[in-house]
Motif scaffolding. Structure first.
Motif, mmCIF file in Angstrom:
data_model
loop_
_atom_site.group_PDB
_atom_site.id
_atom_site.type_symbol
_atom_site.label_atom_id
_atom_site.label_comp_id
_atom_site.label_asym_id
_atom_site.label_seq_id
_atom_site.Cartn_x
_atom_site.Cartn_y
_atom_site.Cartn_z
ATOM 1 N N LEU A 170 -4.879 13.085 95.375
ATOM 2 C CA LEU A 170 -3.481 13.251 94.780
ATOM 3 C C LEU A 170 -3.998 13.887 93.285
ATOM 4 N N ILE A 171 -5.103 13.203 92.813
ATOM 5 C CA ILE A 171 -5.318 13.553 91.361
ATOM 6 C C ILE A 171 -6.011 14.983 91.254
ATOM 7 N N ILE A 172 -6.865 15.449 92.517
ATOM 8 C CA ILE A 172 -7.619 16.641 92.418
ATOM 9 C C ILE A 172 -6.525 17.793 92.604
ATOM 10 N N GLU A 173 -5.434 17.333 93.335
ATOM 11 C CA GLU A 173 -4.333 18.478 93.622
ATOM 12 C C GLU A 173 -3.427 18.478 92.074
ATOM 13 N N PHE A 174 -3.396 17.137 91.427
ATOM 14 C CA PHE A 174 -2.797 17.338 90.433
ATOM 15 C C PHE A 174 -3.388 18.171 89.291
ATOM 16 N N SER A 175 -4.767 18.102 89.466
ATOM 17 C CA SER A 175 -5.794 18.727 88.307
ATOM 18 C C SER A 175 -5.519 20.246 88.507
ATOM 19 N N ARG A 176 -5.691 20.703 89.795
ATOM 20 C CA ARG A 176 -5.385 22.067 90.221
ATOM 21 C C ARG A 176 -4.184 22.566 89.457
ATOM 22 N N ALA A 177 -3.076 21.928 89.749
ATOM 23 C CA ALA A 177 -1.784 22.268 89.534
ATOM 24 C C ALA A 177 -1.855 22.640 87.874
ATOM 25 N N ILE A 178 -2.203 21.616 87.134
ATOM 26 C CA ILE A 178 -2.497 21.815 85.862
ATOM 27 C C ILE A 178 -3.171 23.065 85.399
ATOM 28 N N GLU A 179 -4.194 23.266 86.066
ATOM 29 C CA GLU A 179 -5.251 24.255 85.780
ATOM 30 C C GLU A 179 -4.420 25.716 86.011
ATOM 31 N N HIS A 180 -3.629 25.596 87.237
ATOM 32 C CA HIS A 180 -2.870 26.819 87.287
ATOM 33 C C HIS A 180 -1.559 27.157 86.685
ATOM 34 N N SER A 181 -1.322 26.399 85.745
ATOM 35 C CA SER A 181 -0.213 26.423 84.941
ATOM 36 C C SER A 181 0.950 26.499 85.708
ATOM 37 N N GLN A 182 1.303 25.325 86.217
ATOM 38 C CA GLN A 182 2.407 25.181 87.082
ATOM 39 C C GLN A 182 3.356 24.195 86.198
ATOM 40 N N PRO A 183 4.001 24.556 84.977
ATOM 41 C CA PRO A 183 4.633 23.586 84.247
ATOM 42 C C PRO A 183 6.048 23.334 84.660
ATOM 43 N N MET A 184 6.776 22.245 84.318
ATOM 44 C CA MET A 184 8.133 22.137 85.058
ATOM 45 C C MET A 184 9.033 22.714 84.213
ATOM 46 N N THR A 185 10.037 23.506 84.869
ATOM 47 C CA THR A 185 11.111 23.931 84.042
ATOM 48 C C THR A 185 12.036 22.830 83.820
ATOM 49 N N SER A 186 12.590 22.557 82.778
ATOM 50 C CA SER A 186 13.399 21.559 82.536
ATOM 51 C C SER A 186 14.616 21.930 81.412
ATOM 52 N N GLU A 187 15.636 21.260 81.637
ATOM 53 C CA GLU A 187 16.684 21.480 80.662
ATOM 54 C C GLU A 187 16.660 20.506 79.850
ATOM 55 N N PRO A 188 16.404 20.303 78.664
ATOM 56 C CA PRO A 188 16.500 18.848 77.688
ATOM 57 C C PRO A 188 17.738 18.723 77.425
ATOM 58 N N SER A 189 18.149 17.655 77.078
ATOM 59 C CA SER A 189 19.668 17.479 76.814
ATOM 60 C C SER A 189 19.649 17.496 75.106
ATOM 61 N N HIS A 190 20.719 17.601 74.752
ATOM 62 C CA HIS A 190 21.248 17.782 73.476
ATOM 63 C C HIS A 190 20.447 17.046 72.688
ATOM 64 N N PRO A 191 19.590 17.167 71.739
ATOM 65 C CA PRO A 191 18.947 16.262 70.957
ATOM 66 C C PRO A 191 19.671 15.350 70.161
ATOM 67 N N SER A 192 20.703 15.850 69.636
ATOM 68 C CA SER A 192 21.377 14.845 68.677
ATOM 69 C C SER A 192 22.358 13.988 69.615
ATOM 70 N N PHE A 193 22.654 14.285 70.938
ATOM 71 C CA PHE A 193 23.098 13.377 71.752
ATOM 72 C C PHE A 193 22.345 12.212 72.097
ATOM 73 N N HIS A 194 20.887 12.529 72.177
ATOM 74 C CA HIS A 194 19.930 11.640 72.593
ATOM 75 C C HIS A 194 19.948 10.468 71.281
ATOM 76 N N ASP A 195 20.166 10.962 70.364
ATOM 77 C CA ASP A 195 20.160 10.000 69.126
ATOM 78 C C ASP A 195 21.345 9.140 69.266
ATOM 79 N N VAL A 196 22.480 9.671 69.839
ATOM 80 C CA VAL A 196 23.582 8.925 70.138
ATOM 81 C C VAL A 196 23.411 7.651 71.090
ATOM 82 N N LEU A 197 22.724 8.169 72.163
ATOM 83 C CA LEU A 197 22.012 7.162 73.258
ATOM 84 C C LEU A 197 21.382 5.982 72.646
ATOM 85 N N GLN A 198 20.225 6.380 71.829
ATOM 86 C CA GLN A 198 19.430 5.569 71.093
ATOM 87 C C GLN A 198 20.224 4.588 70.294
ATOM 88 N N TYR A 199 21.257 5.173 69.697
ATOM 89 C CA TYR A 199 21.925 4.431 68.488
ATOM 90 C C TYR A 199 22.803 3.219 69.370
#
Length: 290
Positions: free
Chosen positions: A163-192
């Motif tokens: 698992l770690i070897i495959e993970f190392s290869r994935a990092i090496e071949h630049s397979q970043p996860m595409t993600s949609e961050p939540s609204h940063p200000s709303f994250h502050d609301v949740l923390q509040y």
């Protein structure tokens, strides 16, 4: 104000000499925001949801995989409480296991990554499984962990190394996860909310401190927590009351007050609807099993 947080300890999960624990978990809105004294590789096996971390929130879906280092606060949440479940495969392991794997790793690249894990210099990583390699490995890990037969520990360690070897290869071949961050200000609301749940909180107050309109806040709560504002606040309060019932000898009336309920009848009603038990029954059950 920082949100409440639990610390999970490997000694609770690890059995015998494996120094590993493998499980498959349906995430929910009541699991604790936590950090841990072990390393974790998590794989989204089904569904969609969000990964809440110290300073950000990432949208996650099937095929996303994460390396979570020691001490990093996080929690997975589903997109909604009544939609398709968010199923996460977890492989957690002790730092004490890494010297064994390093001794076995014959190539310098893998050994280097393992040493980074060991000394804490490898930070959080998120990648995407492009060819279902990780899904197959997690199926094998889960099956082997469930067997508990002769040679299981060694077999699990070799699967973890794969698992770690495959993970190392994935990092090496630049397979970043595409993600949609939540609204940063709303994250502050949740923390509040997580920091002020014990006080009287209203949507009007949240609108004042966040700059969002009440209507837009309702939309954001639905979008990022799958719950209405009112239901989300209840979920946080009941989660904290469960922790206090488990870990203190405080009277139930005092706990109700500590988590923001002035009316005992209301607290009992919401608690039973959420857990299926009265606060008294919940305390008895958890103490009995503890």
């Amino acid at each position: 104000m920082k949100r409440p947080m639990e610390t999970y300890y490997g000694d609770y999960f690890f059995r015998d000499d494996t120094l590993m624990y493998v499980n498959r978990n349906a995430e929910n809105f009541t699991g604790s925001y936590h950090n841990h004294d072990f390393l974790e590789i998590a794989y989204i096996a089904e569904g969609e949801g969000f990964h809440h971390m110290e300073n950000s929130v990432q949208r996650v879906r099937k095929g996303h995989m994460f390396y979570i280092p020691l001490g990093m606060p996080h929690v997975f949440r589903p997109t909604s409480s009544n939609g398709k479940p968010l199923i996460v495969n977890n492989c957690i392991f002790s730092v004490k296991l890494l010297p064994k794997l390093i001794a076995f790793a014959s190539d310098s690249r893998t050994a280097s990554l393992l040493k980074q894990m060991e000394d804490g210099s490898l930070g959080y990583r998120a990648i995407t499984d492009r060819h279902d390699r990780f899904e197959k490995l997690f199926v094998s890990l889960y099956e082997q962990y469930a067997m508990q037969i002769s040679g299981s520990a060694v077999y699990l360690h070799t699967l973890l190394l794969q698992l770690i070897i495959e993970f190392s290869r994935a990092i090496e071949h630049s397979q970043p996860m595409t993600s949609e961050p939540s609204h940063p200000s709303f994250h502050d609301v949740l923390q509040y909310v997580e920091g002020q749940y014990m006080h009287e909180l209203t949507l009007t107050r949240l609108a004042q401190i966040s700059g969002f309109s009440e209507r837009h806040l309702q939309r954001l709560f639905r979008r990022y927590t799958g719950q209405s504002w009112h239901h989300y606040l209840q979920t946080v309060r009941i989660r904290m009351s469960r922790e206090l019932l488990r870990t203190t000898a405080d009277k139930i009336s005092m706990i109700a007050e500590k988590v923001g309920y002035k009316d005992m009848h209301s607290f009992n009603s919401v608690f039973k609807r959420s857990t299926g038990l009265t606060p008294g029954q919940y305390r008895s059950e958890t103490q009995h099993h503890g």
